[in-house]
Design an enzyme around this catalytic site. Structure first.
Site, PDB file in Angstrom:
ATOM      1  N   HIS A 138      -9.973   2.025   0.899  1.00  0.00           N
ATOM      2  CA  HIS A 138      -9.656   0.749   1.501  1.00  0.00           C
ATOM      3  C   HIS A 138     -10.631   0.832   2.856  1.00  0.00           C
ATOM      4  O   HIS A 138     -10.194   0.534   4.038  1.00  0.00           O
ATOM      5  CB  HIS A 138      -8.368   0.902   1.974  1.00  0.00           C
ATOM      6  CG  HIS A 138      -7.680  -0.469   2.474  1.00  0.00           C
ATOM      7  ND1 HIS A 138      -8.297  -1.142   3.726  1.00  0.00           N
ATOM      8  CD2 HIS A 138      -7.050  -1.226   2.073  1.00  0.00           C
ATOM      9  CE1 HIS A 138      -7.601  -2.163   3.799  1.00  0.00           C
ATOM     10  NE2 HIS A 138      -6.885  -2.375   2.885  1.00  0.00           N
TER      11      HIS A 138
ATOM     12  N   HIS B 134       0.744  -1.203  -0.027  1.00  0.00           N
ATOM     13  CA  HIS B 134      -0.083   0.087  -0.105  1.00  0.00           C
ATOM     14  C   HIS B 134       0.681   1.187   0.096  1.00  0.00           C
ATOM     15  O   HIS B 134       0.469   2.365   0.657  1.00  0.00           O
ATOM     16  CB  HIS B 134      -0.903   0.060   1.153  1.00  0.00           C
ATOM     17  CG  HIS B 134      -2.115  -1.089   1.149  1.00  0.00           C
ATOM     18  ND1 HIS B 134      -2.694  -1.624   0.032  1.00  0.00           N
ATOM     19  CD2 HIS B 134      -2.781  -1.866   2.097  1.00  0.00           C
ATOM     20  CE1 HIS B 134      -3.468  -2.427   0.333  1.00  0.00           C
ATOM     21  NE2 HIS B 134      -3.635  -2.486   1.650  1.00  0.00           N
TER      22      HIS B 134
ATOM     23  N   GLU C  65     -11.535  -3.809  -2.336  1.00  0.00           N
ATOM     24  CA  GLU C  65     -10.659  -3.073  -3.040  1.00  0.00           C
ATOM     25  C   GLU C  65     -10.346  -3.119  -4.429  1.00  0.00           C
ATOM     26  O   GLU C  65      -9.462  -3.890  -4.796  1.00  0.00           O
ATOM     27  CB  GLU C  65      -9.383  -3.208  -2.069  1.00  0.00           C
ATOM     28  CG  GLU C  65      -9.326  -3.389  -0.624  1.00  0.00           C
ATOM     29  CD  GLU C  65      -8.223  -3.960   0.165  1.00  0.00           C
ATOM     30  OE1 GLU C  65      -7.005  -3.502  -0.300  1.00  0.00           O
ATOM     31  OE2 GLU C  65      -8.474  -4.785   0.975  1.00  0.00           O
TER      32      GLU C  65
END
Length: 343
Positions: free
Chosen positions: A175, A106, A306
């Site tokens: 998210h 991420h 996601e």
């Protein structure tokens, strides 16, 4: 018509203030923070004719900064995993921030979820912007990002545009942790997925191959209780769902991924996206994260859906989707979350 309410700002212990704004179109409402582009609350109608919050969040900035679960935030500069935190383009090698096993996850230790975005409004939503400089977490190029959250009827739209002045992989996702009934577990939530392929992974979540879902433990073509994530053998290594489904969407159209629903609240959420992949994550490692009202969150208390490019695609160009964004090109992500009530 969308009504805007500017809420009291929160102090950022690193300096400055975090802005908060609430949007309400009379059907659904959302609270957004300038920290990380975070959706802190999202209120939708339930089967009692009341609106209830359906995402997990925190009550202060200190708690958001103390957790690494990316609660409600935008993950980037590259969502999901890049193997060994390394990548190369035309002979140039880049070392990225490694923050999960051997991977860059991420966007690294100080990803977009921890950045202060500039916050403004549009006619039907909120617009946040961010400039990520050359070398941020090891990524090349200056990356400019525009993020819009829009409310249209019973839909939340998430639309993201990005440019860079040097070749760089850009992959952003929202998210949020969805809990559609306010319970302490997701096991009674029902998940259904249209995608017919998924990525098999090695022991640190890096793709090995594309496999068919049919007949596998990842087959969610029929509505399935989330409780199966503690029962199916293929999910044991990840403590539940943490897998990327591959969309059959060569034209990058807005396409249905699937639906999450709760029989208790009657709320359903159908997700559409133009992205080539969608990570389904069962909140497998939330234990100890502090949520609202200072309540400790539990593993498997929510579900993340996601939309994104495929993990490690900067190093695996055979995977669907275009991982590297070049100067002059525009990265475009659009996803739609449609809420409905039954019963």
């Amino acid at each position: 018509m969308v009504r805007f309410s500017v809420l009291e700002s929160w102090q950022d212990p690193r300096g400055g203030e975090v802005e908060r704004i609430r949007l309400d179109n009379g059907t659904i409402a959302v609270e957004v923070l300038s920290l990380g582009g975070i959706i802190r609350s999202l209120w939708v109608p339930n089967n009692k004719g009341e609106r209830q919050n359906v995402v997990l969040g925190c009550d202060n900035i200190e708690d958001y900064l103390a957790q690494s679960a990316h609660l409600g935030a935008i993950a980037g500069r590259f969502a999901n995993r890049i193997a060994n935190g390394k990548m190369q383009f035309e002979g140039q090698e880049y070392q990225l921030s490694v923050n999960q096993a051997t991977n860059c996850l991420h966007g690294g230790e100080q990803g977009f979820n921890r950045k202060q975005w500039q916050l403004g409004t549009t006619n039907d939503g909120v617009r946040l912007t961010l400039m990520s400089p050359e070398g941020d977490m090891g990524f090349p190029g200056n990356c400019h990002v525009q993020l819009d959250y829009r409310l249209v009827g019973n839909n939340l739209y998430v639309e993201i545009l990005a440019t860079t002045d040097k070749a760089c992989p850009v992959n952003l996702t929202q998210h949020s942790y969805f809990n559609l009934d306010g319970s302490q577990t997701n096991q009674h939530h029902i998940i259904q997925v249209d995608a017919t392929q998924y990525l098999t992974m090695n022991d640190v979540g890096i793709p090995k191959s594309i496999a068919a879902t049919a007949g596998s433990d990842l087959d969610l073509s029929s509505p399935t209780p989330m409780a199966v994530q503690t029962e199916r053998a293929a999910l044991a290594a990840t403590n539940g769902f943490d897998h990327c489904y591959v969309m059959d969407n060569p034209n990058n159209d807005l396409q249905r991924f699937g639906q999450l629903s709760s029989p208790h609240s009657g709320i359903s959420m159908t997700v559409y996206t133009n992205q080539p992949g969608v990570q389904l994550y069962g909140a497998n490692f939330l234990q100890g994260v502090v949520g609202k009202k200072q309540q400790a969150l539990n593993d498997h208390q929510a579900v993340c859906i996601e939309p994104q490019l495929l993990p490690d695609s900067p190093n695996q160009p055979h995977l669907p989707g275009k991982a590297w964004l070049l100067p002059g090109e525009i990265y475009h992500h659009i996803s739609r979350y449609e809420f409905a009530t039954q019963g």
